[in-house]
Design a protein around this motif. Sequence first.
Motif, PDB file in Angstrom:
ATOM      1  N   GLU A  96     -26.886 -67.350 -27.130  1.00 14.45           N
ATOM      2  CA  GLU A  96     -25.556 -67.926 -26.969  1.00 14.45           C
ATOM      3  C   GLU A  96     -25.247 -68.088 -25.490  1.00 14.45           C
ATOM      4  O   GLU A  96     -25.821 -67.405 -24.633  1.00 14.45           O
ATOM      5  N   LEU A  97     -24.337 -68.989 -25.200  1.00 12.09           N
ATOM      6  CA  LEU A  97     -23.975 -69.289 -23.822  1.00 12.09           C
ATOM      7  C   LEU A  97     -23.124 -68.158 -23.246  1.00 12.09           C
ATOM      8  O   LEU A  97     -22.236 -67.632 -23.915  1.00 12.09           O
ATOM      9  N   THR A  98     -23.390 -67.774 -22.010  1.00 15.36           N
ATOM     10  CA  THR A  98     -22.602 -66.744 -21.337  1.00 15.36           C
ATOM     11  C   THR A  98     -21.428 -67.393 -20.607  1.00 15.36           C
ATOM     12  O   THR A  98     -21.318 -68.621 -20.536  1.00 15.36           O
ATOM     13  N   ASP A  99     -20.551 -66.568 -20.050  1.00 15.08           N
ATOM     14  CA  ASP A  99     -19.445 -67.102 -19.251  1.00 15.08           C
ATOM     15  C   ASP A  99     -19.988 -67.906 -18.074  1.00 15.08           C
ATOM     16  O   ASP A  99     -19.433 -68.949 -17.706  1.00 15.08           O
ATOM     17  N   MET A 100     -21.088 -67.418 -17.495  1.00 18.01           N
ATOM     18  CA  MET A 100     -21.709 -68.137 -16.383  1.00 18.01           C
ATOM     19  C   MET A 100     -22.235 -69.489 -16.862  1.00 18.01           C
ATOM     20  O   MET A 100     -22.145 -70.493 -16.155  1.00 18.01           O
ATOM     21  N   GLY A 101     -22.761 -69.515 -18.085  1.00 15.71           N
ATOM     22  CA  GLY A 101     -23.262 -70.763 -18.646  1.00 15.71           C
ATOM     23  C   GLY A 101     -22.150 -71.771 -18.868  1.00 15.71           C
ATOM     24  O   GLY A 101     -22.307 -72.965 -18.588  1.00 15.71           O
ATOM     25  N   HIS A 102     -21.007 -71.291 -19.365  1.00 18.54           N
ATOM     26  CA  HIS A 102     -19.851 -72.171 -19.561  1.00 18.54           C
ATOM     27  C   HIS A 102     -19.382 -72.735 -18.219  1.00 18.54           C
ATOM     28  O   HIS A 102     -19.054 -73.927 -18.111  1.00 18.54           O
ATOM     29  N   ALA A 103     -19.344 -71.873 -17.206  1.00 18.26           N
ATOM     30  CA  ALA A 103     -18.910 -72.309 -15.877  1.00 18.26           C
ATOM     31  C   ALA A 103     -19.882 -73.330 -15.298  1.00 18.26           C
ATOM     32  O   ALA A 103     -19.479 -74.311 -14.665  1.00 18.26           O
ATOM     33  N   PHE A 104     -21.176 -73.109 -15.530  1.00 16.52           N
ATOM     34  CA  PHE A 104     -22.199 -74.027 -15.028  1.00 16.52           C
ATOM     35  C   PHE A 104     -22.035 -75.408 -15.656  1.00 16.52           C
ATOM     36  O   PHE A 104     -22.119 -76.434 -14.965  1.00 16.52           O
ATOM     37  N   LEU A 105     -21.803 -75.448 -16.957  1.00 16.34           N
ATOM     38  CA  LEU A 105     -21.600 -76.733 -17.632  1.00 16.34           C
ATOM     39  C   LEU A 105     -20.391 -77.462 -17.063  1.00 16.34           C
ATOM     40  O   LEU A 105     -20.410 -78.679 -16.881  1.00 16.34           O
ATOM     41  N   GLU A 106     -19.347 -76.718 -16.790  1.00 11.41           N
ATOM     42  CA  GLU A 106     -18.135 -77.319 -16.243  1.00 11.41           C
ATOM     43  C   GLU A 106     -18.388 -77.875 -14.845  1.00 11.41           C
ATOM     44  O   GLU A 106     -17.973 -78.994 -14.518  1.00 11.41           O
ATOM     45  N   GLU A 107     -19.101 -77.106 -14.027  1.00  5.65           N
ATOM     46  CA  GLU A 107     -19.385 -77.528 -12.655  1.00  5.65           C
ATOM     47  C   GLU A 107     -20.286 -78.758 -12.614  1.00  5.65           C
ATOM     48  O   GLU A 107     -20.155 -79.609 -11.739  1.00  5.65           O
ATOM     49  N   GLN A 108     -21.209 -78.843 -13.570  1.00  8.02           N
ATOM     50  CA  GLN A 108     -22.189 -79.926 -13.577  1.00  8.02           C
ATOM     51  C   GLN A 108     -21.789 -81.085 -14.485  1.00  8.02           C
ATOM     52  O   GLN A 108     -22.605 -81.963 -14.765  1.00  8.02           O
ATOM     53  N   SER A 109     -20.555 -81.098 -14.948  1.00  3.81           N
ATOM     54  CA  SER A 109     -20.133 -82.110 -15.919  1.00  3.81           C
ATOM     55  C   SER A 109     -20.337 -83.530 -15.395  1.00  3.81           C
ATOM     56  O   SER A 109     -20.744 -84.426 -16.136  1.00  3.81           O
ATOM     57  N   GLY A 110     -20.060 -83.756 -14.111  1.00  2.41           N
ATOM     58  CA  GLY A 110     -20.234 -85.089 -13.544  1.00  2.41           C
ATOM     59  C   GLY A 110     -21.682 -85.526 -13.554  1.00  2.41           C
ATOM     60  O   GLY A 110     -22.010 -86.663 -13.915  1.00  2.41           O
ATOM     61  N   GLN A 111     -22.576 -84.615 -13.167  1.00  5.93           N
ATOM     62  CA  GLN A 111     -24.004 -84.923 -13.147  1.00  5.93           C
ATOM     63  C   GLN A 111     -24.526 -85.172 -14.553  1.00  5.93           C
ATOM     64  O   GLN A 111     -25.326 -86.079 -14.790  1.00  5.93           O
ATOM     65  N   PHE A 112     -24.056 -84.374 -15.499  1.00  3.25           N
ATOM     66  CA  PHE A 112     -24.509 -84.530 -16.874  1.00  3.25           C
ATOM     67  C   PHE A 112     -23.994 -85.835 -17.483  1.00  3.25           C
ATOM     68  O   PHE A 112     -24.646 -86.437 -18.327  1.00  3.25           O
ATOM     69  N   GLU A 113     -22.808 -86.267 -17.057  1.00  7.92           N
ATOM     70  CA  GLU A 113     -22.270 -87.525 -17.564  1.00  7.92           C
ATOM     71  C   GLU A 113     -23.148 -88.690 -17.104  1.00  7.92           C
ATOM     72  O   GLU A 113     -23.416 -89.625 -17.866  1.00  7.92           O
ATOM     73  N   LYS A 114     -23.617 -88.618 -15.856  1.00  6.69           N
ATOM     74  CA  LYS A 114     -24.530 -89.651 -15.362  1.00  6.69           C
ATOM     75  C   LYS A 114     -25.820 -89.650 -16.175  1.00  6.69           C
ATOM     76  O   LYS A 114     -26.388 -90.697 -16.472  1.00  6.69           O
ATOM     77  N   MET A 115     -26.276 -88.461 -16.533  1.00  5.56           N
ATOM     78  CA  MET A 115     -27.501 -88.348 -17.308  1.00  5.56           C
ATOM     79  C   MET A 115     -27.329 -88.988 -18.682  1.00  5.56           C
ATOM     80  O   MET A 115     -28.220 -89.672 -19.187  1.00  5.56           O
TER      81      MET A 115
END
Length: 251
Positions: free
Chosen positions: A158-177
């Motif tokens: 399962e995703l950790t709090d750090m994992g949730h934060a990472f997804l939020e921080e990288q949301s722009g990059q992931f949207e481009k992907m």
Amino acid sequence: MHHDMRERLRQTIDFFKQKGATSRENALSLDELGLPNVFEYFMDSPMGEHLPFQEVDGKYYLDEKRVDEYKEAPFPIPPMSRWARQTARVPKGYLRYRVLLLLKEKPMAGSEIMSRIEEETGGRYSPSPGSIYPLLKKLKESGLAEELPTIDGMKRYELTDMGHAFLEEQSGQFEKMKQRLSSGPLSVPPFLDLPDEIDYLRDSARRLFHALLAVTMELTDHPESEVAKKLESLMTEAAEEVERLLAELKS
């Protein structure tokens, strides 16, 4: 064709050495290297993870530690063979991104993740156990995911709090992907959920994709060729005919 592609990659390795782009500190952009955009296309595909080149902040360098490993590898490289059978473009880093999103939804096991991704892509992309399980291990080691107690013989993460934060921080990059998954210089329509009667269109699309990829690679070495103009005319005519057929279906 395999020999030609291997030779082309060997030439690219020598080219990086000549340019001095052999370390992270000396990474160069495509313009600085004088390489065509198709190089970025290959680096973004699953095959890119198995080539001796690395990308950092939009620049590239030769990882000389991986050169010998590459020279001894069978050709075509296994991930390349698998990728060539797919009609979808799968950017480098997509798997990590998709796994993190799935773990955000709920805890999942490796086998469940593989099945879910294959289902979502209509069978066009099916990650192997050799990709999923090492990735889950890395996510755990980096603190982005954690392993849960085994239930029914299934080891879930399962995703950790750090994992949730990472997804939020990288949301722009992931949207481009996500955008690059459905667009790009050589992307091909997925032809999902076709009735059995016209499933043969999938093979035709794959054949067209391979032909466009091959001719584009050759044109990077012969940009002055008349073939480019003929290809443009041919693709324009084909697009117009397909649009005519679409209008006919809608009428």
